[in-house]
Design an enzyme around this catalytic site. Structure first.
Site, PDB file in Angstrom:
ATOM      1  N   LYS A 172       0.839  -0.960   0.239  1.00  0.00           N
ATOM      2  CA  LYS A 172      -0.050  -0.030  -0.088  1.00  0.00           C
ATOM      3  C   LYS A 172       0.947   1.206   0.148  1.00  0.00           C
ATOM      4  CE  LYS A 172      -4.511   0.506   2.358  1.00  0.00           C
ATOM      5  NZ  LYS A 172      -5.245   0.652   3.621  1.00  0.00           N
TER       6      LYS A 172
HETATM    7  O1  G3P Z   1      -8.236   1.862   5.020  1.00  0.00           O
HETATM    8  C1  G3P Z   1      -8.832   2.906   5.198  1.00  0.00           C
HETATM    9  C2  G3P Z   1      -9.801   3.180   6.349  1.00  0.00           C
HETATM   10  O2  G3P Z   1      -8.973   2.118   7.554  1.00  0.00           O
HETATM   11  C3  G3P Z   1     -10.046   4.315   6.958  1.00  0.00           C
HETATM   12  O3  G3P Z   1     -11.143   4.492   7.473  1.00  0.00           O
HETATM   13  O4  G3P Z   1     -12.872   5.060   9.080  1.00  0.00           O
HETATM   14  O5  G3P Z   1     -10.569   5.771   9.407  1.00  0.00           O
HETATM   15  O6  G3P Z   1     -11.958   6.835   7.515  1.00  0.00           O
HETATM   16  P1  G3P Z   1     -11.528   5.720   8.346  1.00  0.00           P
END
Ligand code: G3P
Length: 217
Positions: free
Chosen positions: A83
């Site tokens: 990634k």
């Molecule tokens: O993989 C990306 C994800 O973990 C981000 O999620 O909920 O922190 O925006 P969030």
């Protein structure tokens, strides 16, 4: 639509994997930090549990350092997807690693132009963040639609991996749009089964079965 689980928590991955609900796993530095585990160790363990792609994120910002980290992560297991962030250094690293046959997941995507650049850099996956756009009163699902249109217009093979998923509704909307993958926290995948009428119907069936003394075994 493939389901990736967005966590580095081994027990939660195993639980959903046993239910056949895991086609892959995504992690990021925040999720690794939350697990309290060494990134190389926990990523190797996850790669041993699931057959599908496991995304592990670099923490360097310069292209040469990212490439060194990416090559080390790629050696953990054949199902590693490295990634990288959607920066020019990340795109440069993506091109090199993709040319070397390594799966690359380009993350922190917030615009159709960014997704176009990632596809041209040979990314295996593009990760547009729905929830973080919604947080700013922008329309995260609209971005998935736009990327789908652009990729289909030109036959790009990059997989749209919808990320920053916050609700079961995000999952069904991504499926309707035609996202290739959606990565969601374990709780969101579990919530997909919930429906008040299913619970109400089951209660009524059970009450009737009890009243009638229905016995099967
Ligand atoms: O993989 C990306 C994800 O973990 C981000 O999620 O909920 O922190 O925006 P969030």
């Amino acid at each position: 639509m493939k389901f990736f689980v967005d966590t580095a928590e081994i027990d939660q991955i195993k639980e959903l994997n046993d239910l056949g609900m895991v086609d892959g796993v995504t992690t990021n530095p925040s999720l690794i930090a939350k697990s309290g585990r060494d990134i190389l160790e926990v990523t190797k363990e996850i790669c041993g549990i699931v057959d599908g792609p496991v995304s592990a994120e670099v923490v360097a910002l310069e292209a040469d350092d990212m490439l060194a980290e990416g090559r080390k992560l790629a050696k953990i297991a054949p199902n590693i997807a490295v990634k990288v962030p959607l920066t020019w250094a990340g795109l440069k690293t993506c091109k090199t690693l993709s040319d070397e046959g390594t799966m690359v997941n380009v993350t922190l995507c917030f615009s159709a132009n960014q997704a176009l650049l990632a596809a041209k850099a040979g990314a295996t996956f593009i990760s547009p963040f729905i929830g973080r756009l919604d947080d700013l009163n922008m329309d995260g699902l609209e971005l998935i639609e736009d990327i789908r249109t652009i990729y289909d217009n030109y036959g790009f093979e990059t997989n749209i991996l919808a990320a920053s998923i916050r609700s079961a509704n995000h999952m069904s909307e991504c499926a309707k749009i035609g996202a290739d993958v959606a990565t969601a926290p374990p709780a969101v995948i579990k919530a997909m089964a919930n429906h008040v009428l299913t619970d109400k119907g089951l209660d009524a069936f059970m009450a009737d079965a009890k009243k009638a003394g229905i016995k099967i075994v």
